[in-house]
Design a protein around this motif. Structure first.
Motif, PDB file in Angstrom:
ATOM      1  N   ASP A   1      32.160  59.055  49.440  1.00 33.05           N
ATOM      2  CA  ASP A   1      31.357  59.432  50.496  1.00 33.05           C
ATOM      3  C   ASP A   1      31.700  60.759  50.952  1.00 33.05           C
ATOM      4  O   ASP A   1      32.882  60.786  51.727  1.00 33.05           O
ATOM      5  CB  ASP A   1      31.403  58.427  51.670  1.00 33.05           C
ATOM      6  CG  ASP A   1      30.731  58.689  52.859  1.00 33.05           C
ATOM      7  OD1 ASP A   1      29.919  59.590  52.882  1.00 33.05           O
ATOM      8  OD2 ASP A   1      30.262  57.684  53.578  1.00 33.05           O
TER       9      ASP A   1
ATOM     10  N   ASP B   1      30.412  62.805  53.277  1.00 38.89           N
ATOM     11  CA  ASP B   1      30.342  62.887  54.600  1.00 38.89           C
ATOM     12  C   ASP B   1      31.581  62.387  55.407  1.00 38.89           C
ATOM     13  O   ASP B   1      32.056  62.902  56.176  1.00 38.89           O
ATOM     14  CB  ASP B   1      29.365  62.182  55.304  1.00 38.89           C
ATOM     15  CG  ASP B   1      27.839  62.939  54.669  1.00 38.89           C
ATOM     16  OD1 ASP B   1      27.831  64.164  54.328  1.00 38.89           O
ATOM     17  OD2 ASP B   1      26.863  62.187  54.625  1.00 38.89           O
ATOM     18  N   GLU B   2      32.108  61.336  55.129  1.00 32.90           N
ATOM     19  CA  GLU B   2      32.913  60.407  55.556  1.00 32.90           C
ATOM     20  C   GLU B   2      34.442  61.145  55.119  1.00 32.90           C
ATOM     21  O   GLU B   2      35.484  60.437  55.388  1.00 32.90           O
ATOM     22  CB  GLU B   2      33.238  58.946  55.715  1.00 32.90           C
ATOM     23  CG  GLU B   2      31.901  58.447  56.374  1.00 32.90           C
ATOM     24  CD  GLU B   2      31.808  58.702  57.914  1.00 32.90           C
ATOM     25  OE1 GLU B   2      32.937  58.731  58.488  1.00 32.90           O
ATOM     26  OE2 GLU B   2      30.875  58.985  58.509  1.00 32.90           O
TER      27      GLU B   2
ATOM     28  N   ARG C   1      35.928  60.098  52.217  1.00 30.80           N
ATOM     29  CA  ARG C   1      36.850  58.508  51.606  1.00 30.80           C
ATOM     30  C   ARG C   1      36.234  58.240  50.452  1.00 30.80           C
ATOM     31  O   ARG C   1      34.910  58.484  49.928  1.00 30.80           O
ATOM     32  CB  ARG C   1      36.469  57.545  52.837  1.00 30.80           C
ATOM     33  CG  ARG C   1      35.193  57.277  53.061  1.00 30.80           C
ATOM     34  CD  ARG C   1      35.194  55.980  53.968  1.00 30.80           C
ATOM     35  NE  ARG C   1      33.767  55.455  54.206  1.00 30.80           N
ATOM     36  CZ  ARG C   1      33.317  54.298  54.698  1.00 30.80           C
ATOM     37  NH1 ARG C   1      34.417  53.589  55.392  1.00 30.80           N
ATOM     38  NH2 ARG C   1      32.066  54.022  54.914  1.00 30.80           N
TER      39      ARG C   1
ATOM     40  N   ASN D   1      42.212  61.016  52.086  1.00 28.06           N
ATOM     41  CA  ASN D   1      41.166  61.965  52.513  1.00 28.06           C
ATOM     42  C   ASN D   1      41.561  63.294  51.431  1.00 28.06           C
ATOM     43  O   ASN D   1      40.642  64.262  51.003  1.00 28.06           O
ATOM     44  CB  ASN D   1      41.326  62.454  53.819  1.00 28.06           C
ATOM     45  CG  ASN D   1      40.752  61.015  54.606  1.00 28.06           C
ATOM     46  OD1 ASN D   1      40.830  59.899  54.109  1.00 28.06           O
ATOM     47  ND2 ASN D   1      40.494  61.581  55.964  1.00 28.06           N
TER      48      ASN D   1
END
Length: 96
Positions: A56, A58-59, A61, A84
């Motif tokens: 993902d 955007d996150e 992760r 991350n």
């Protein structure tokens, strides 16, 4: 598996080496379409990565699979969360 992604899933980008992964990608598209009709797909060629990653961006992760999706459950294989920093490194290789 698609159910836990929530209603926010808008696009799935697949990166393959370009060597005939069409059956697995087609099965993925069918599974997603049955759960989420509005998800778009973008297939890109990338040869720098070996393992399978679900990320993902955007996150920041993700998880890593040490086997193909159709190989899950057939033999012992690693499935692990990414840090991350690892996600950012992978995204930099993908130029996302």
């Amino acid at each position: 598996m698609i159910g836990w992604l929530g209603d926010e899933l808008e696009e799935i980008i697949t990166y393959t080496n370009g060597n005939g992964q069409s059956q697995v990608k087609h099965q993925l598209q069918l599974a997603v379409a049955s759960a989420r009709a509005s998800v778009s797909f973008d297939d890109r060629v990338q040869t720098d990565l070996h393992d399978r990653f679900w990320i993902d961006p955007d996150e920041k992760r993700g998880i890593v699979f040490g086997t193909s999706l159709n190989g899950l459950g057939l033999k012992l294989a690693l499935v692990d969360r990414l840090s991350n920093d690892d996600v950012e490194t992978i995204l930099s290789h993908l130029q996302v």
